[in-house]
Design an enzyme around this catalytic site. Structure first.
Site, PDB file in Angstrom:
ATOM      1  N   LYS A   1      -7.667 -14.565 -11.532  1.00 22.53           N
ATOM      2  CA  LYS A   1      -8.971 -14.728 -10.896  1.00 22.53           C
ATOM      3  C   LYS A   1      -9.862 -13.513 -11.130  1.00 22.53           C
ATOM      4  O   LYS A   1      -9.396 -12.462 -11.548  1.00 22.53           O
ATOM      5  CB  LYS A   1      -8.784 -14.972  -9.397  1.00 22.53           C
ATOM      6  CG  LYS A   1      -8.139 -13.813  -8.661  1.00 22.53           C
ATOM      7  CD  LYS A   1      -8.333 -13.933  -7.154  1.00 22.53           C
ATOM      8  CE  LYS A   1      -8.160 -12.575  -6.518  1.00 22.53           C
ATOM      9  NZ  LYS A   1      -8.773 -12.397  -5.228  1.00 22.53           N
TER      10      LYS A   1
ATOM     11  N   LYS B   1     -12.357  -7.339  -8.168  1.00 20.60           N
ATOM     12  CA  LYS B   1     -12.783  -5.963  -8.398  1.00 20.60           C
ATOM     13  C   LYS B   1     -11.640  -5.161  -8.989  1.00 20.60           C
ATOM     14  O   LYS B   1     -11.794  -4.463  -9.982  1.00 20.60           O
ATOM     15  CB  LYS B   1     -13.214  -5.356  -7.062  1.00 20.60           C
ATOM     16  CG  LYS B   1     -14.175  -4.226  -7.191  1.00 20.60           C
ATOM     17  CD  LYS B   1     -14.642  -3.805  -5.807  1.00 20.60           C
ATOM     18  CE  LYS B   1     -15.265  -4.984  -5.080  1.00 20.60           C
ATOM     19  NZ  LYS B   1     -14.916  -5.071  -3.663  1.00 20.60           N
TER      20      LYS B   1
ATOM     21  N   LYS C   1       0.832  -1.204   0.000  1.00 18.86           N
ATOM     22  CA  LYS C   1       0.000   0.000   0.000  1.00 18.86           C
ATOM     23  C   LYS C   1       0.870   1.259   0.000  1.00 18.86           C
ATOM     24  O   LYS C   1       0.566   2.239  -0.685  1.00 18.86           O
ATOM     25  CB  LYS C   1      -0.937   0.014   1.217  1.00 18.86           C
ATOM     26  CG  LYS C   1      -2.150  -0.889   1.056  1.00 18.86           C
ATOM     27  CD  LYS C   1      -3.263  -0.176   0.302  1.00 18.86           C
ATOM     28  CE  LYS C   1      -4.269  -1.108  -0.352  1.00 18.86           C
ATOM     29  NZ  LYS C   1      -4.896  -2.058   0.576  1.00 18.86           N
TER      30      LYS C   1
HETATM   31  P1  ADP Z   1     -11.664  -8.093  -4.588  1.00 17.08           P
HETATM   32  O1  ADP Z   1     -10.182  -8.414  -4.675  1.00 17.08           O
HETATM   33  O2  ADP Z   1     -12.386  -8.434  -5.817  1.00 17.08           O
HETATM   34  O3  ADP Z   1     -11.950  -6.730  -4.065  1.00 17.08           O
HETATM   35  P2  ADP Z   1     -11.813  -9.123  -1.956  1.00 17.08           P
HETATM   36  O4  ADP Z   1     -10.348  -9.335  -1.847  1.00 17.08           O
HETATM   37  O5  ADP Z   1     -12.433  -7.978  -1.235  1.00 17.08           O
HETATM   38  O6  ADP Z   1     -12.226  -9.097  -3.500  1.00 17.08           O
HETATM   39  O7  ADP Z   1     -12.520 -10.489  -1.549  1.00 17.08           O
HETATM   40  C1  ADP Z   1     -13.370 -10.701  -0.474  1.00 17.08           C
HETATM   41  C2  ADP Z   1     -13.548 -12.196  -0.327  1.00 17.08           C
HETATM   42  O8  ADP Z   1     -13.948 -12.810  -1.558  1.00 17.08           O
HETATM   43  C3  ADP Z   1     -12.262 -12.916   0.072  1.00 17.08           C
HETATM   44  O9  ADP Z   1     -12.597 -13.862   1.071  1.00 17.08           O
HETATM   45  C4  ADP Z   1     -11.773 -13.609  -1.164  1.00 17.08           C
HETATM   46  O10 ADP Z   1     -11.124 -14.802  -0.842  1.00 17.08           O
HETATM   47  C5  ADP Z   1     -13.058 -13.869  -1.932  1.00 17.08           C
HETATM   48  N1  ADP Z   1     -12.795 -13.781  -3.383  1.00 17.08           N
HETATM   49  C6  ADP Z   1     -12.583 -12.658  -4.109  1.00 17.08           C
HETATM   50  N2  ADP Z   1     -12.362 -12.945  -5.408  1.00 17.08           N
HETATM   51  C7  ADP Z   1     -12.437 -14.297  -5.528  1.00 17.08           C
HETATM   52  C8  ADP Z   1     -12.309 -15.235  -6.615  1.00 17.08           C
HETATM   53  N3  ADP Z   1     -12.078 -14.815  -7.862  1.00 17.08           N
HETATM   54  N4  ADP Z   1     -12.442 -16.550  -6.368  1.00 17.08           N
HETATM   55  C9  ADP Z   1     -12.701 -16.973  -5.114  1.00 17.08           C
HETATM   56  N5  ADP Z   1     -12.828 -16.165  -4.055  1.00 17.08           N
HETATM   57  C10 ADP Z   1     -12.704 -14.841  -4.237  1.00 17.08           C
END
Ligand code: ADP
Ligand code: TRP
Length: 328
Positions: A194, A197, A111
């Site tokens: 994967k 967001k 960060k």
């Molecule tokens: P993002 O990176 O999209 O903002 P987060 O890191 O906030 O998502 O994810 C919140 C939860 O969702 C976590 O527990 C994470 O393991 C799960 N998660 C996010 N993206 C995936 C994915 N593509 N496959 C499986 N689990 C995911």
């Protein structure tokens, strides 16, 4: 009963990755554990979001959690900033958290690199606040992805350090509950990696049919295999993983056979995939719309959650104050 706790930063809508990777498991866990699910709005302040964005995102996550089936009668679902006791524990934890160890946390270093003009103390002490979130309810298990492992290690370390310092066994060390072993990894449809967001490749639970279709039809594919039974390159494997997640097994088998015979038409596969994603999302989407429009209901849920969470948090703070030497 053992306690499960999870927090999510309010940074927009939930996508299929969040659902299959986390929320779906929460819905199961609420039957077997005492669950706390909270929206980490204090954590989100490290990036200085606009007030209207925080307000909207908190409401969105709350409505989407409910629409996915998290039941406020079973689990305690609350907004972090409604439970000020967490901040008191955060302060106590910070008094025993050392600059060097906080600076070594990888997510802090990342960060700090990403936002060099805003390396604030909240960012540095993010692991202390997360530990406070967890220890305040004496959670046994915290479902997290790999990226949170270091923060969990810090939470355990802070619990141990408190116990050592005061010669007690007061805090239990929270265990990481590895969702990744049980939950599905949802791929991105942009060729690799994967769904996420920040990856900009997410299909959201709230997306309408047209949006889903557009996103799926844009998915990366190739010109198709030229030899029977070829291994699938990553973009194609991702399309098939997605089918595995949302479609019937017969649909998956049908396209898999076409692929193995070099007869695959990706246009057909994507059309079917878009349809199946929409079939999965549409009941959730309808509930999201319904719940989001019911402001009174959302407020009621948040208030009831805050009350339950505060009760548990206040009990911990009372005991911690006494251990530290405050009060009579
Ligand atoms: P993002 O990176 O999209 O903002 P987060 O890191 O906030 O998502 O994810 C919140 C939860 O969702 C976590 O527990 C994470 O393991 C799960 N998660 C996010 N993206 C995936 C994915 N593509 N496959 C499986 N689990 C995911
Ligand atoms: N740090 C977590 C994330 O970025 C969110 C979070 C904050 C959390 N406090 C927590 C998760 C306590 C589990 C337990 O995803």
């Amino acid at each position: 009963m053992e306690i499960v706790l999870s927090g999510i930063r309010p940074t927009g809508n939930l996508h299929l990755g969040n659902y299959f990777g986390a929320v779906q498991s929460f819905v199961q866990l609420q039957h077997d554990y005492k669950c706390f699910f909270f929206i980490a709005d204090w954590h989100s302040l490290t990036t200085h979001p606009k007030p209207e964005n925080i307000r909207r995102s908190v409401k969105t996550i709350l409505a989407e959690y409910l629409a996915c089936g998290i039941d406020p009668e079973k689990a305690t679902i609350y907004v972090q900033s409604d439970v000020p006791e967490v901040l008191e524990l955060y302060l106590y934890i910070n008094m025993n958290a050392y600059l060097g160890e906080l600076q070594r946390v990888t997510s802090f270093k990342d960060k700090a690199r990403q936002q060099p003009d805003n390396i604030n103390a909240g960012l540095l002490t993010y692991p202390s606040l997360m530990a406070a979130d967890i220890l305040i309810h004496k959670a046994n298990y915290v479902p997290v992805g790999k990226d949170q492992e270091q923060n969990m290690e810090m939470a355990r370390r802070f619990a141990r350090r408190f116990n050592m310092m005061y010669g007690t066994e007061y805090f239990i060390e929270p265990a990481s509950f590895h969702l990744s072993e049980k939950a599905v990894k949802v791929p991105g449809l942009d060729g690799s990696g994967k769904m996420g967001k920040s990856e900009g490749n997410a299909i959201y639970l709230a997306d309408d049919e047209q949006t889903i279709k557009k996103k799926v039809m844009k998915a990366v594919s190739d010109s198709g295999p030229t030899e029977p039974d070829s291994p699938k390159p990553e973009p194609i494997a991702n399309l098939f993983s997605m089918l595995e997640i949302v479609s019937a097994k017969s649909t998956y088998d049908y396209f898999n056979e076409k692929y193995n015979r070099c007869e695959i038409r990706y246009g057909d596969l994507k059309k079917q995939l878009a349809e199946d994603i929409n079939k999965f999302c549409s009941p959730i989407r309808e509930r999201i719309i319904e719940i989001s429009s019911d402001e009174a209901y959302l407020n009621r849920v948040a208030r009831a959650g805050a009350e339950k969470a505060s009760e548990s948090a206040a009990a911990t703070i009372r005991e911690v104050r006494s251990i530290i030497g405050f009060g009579a």
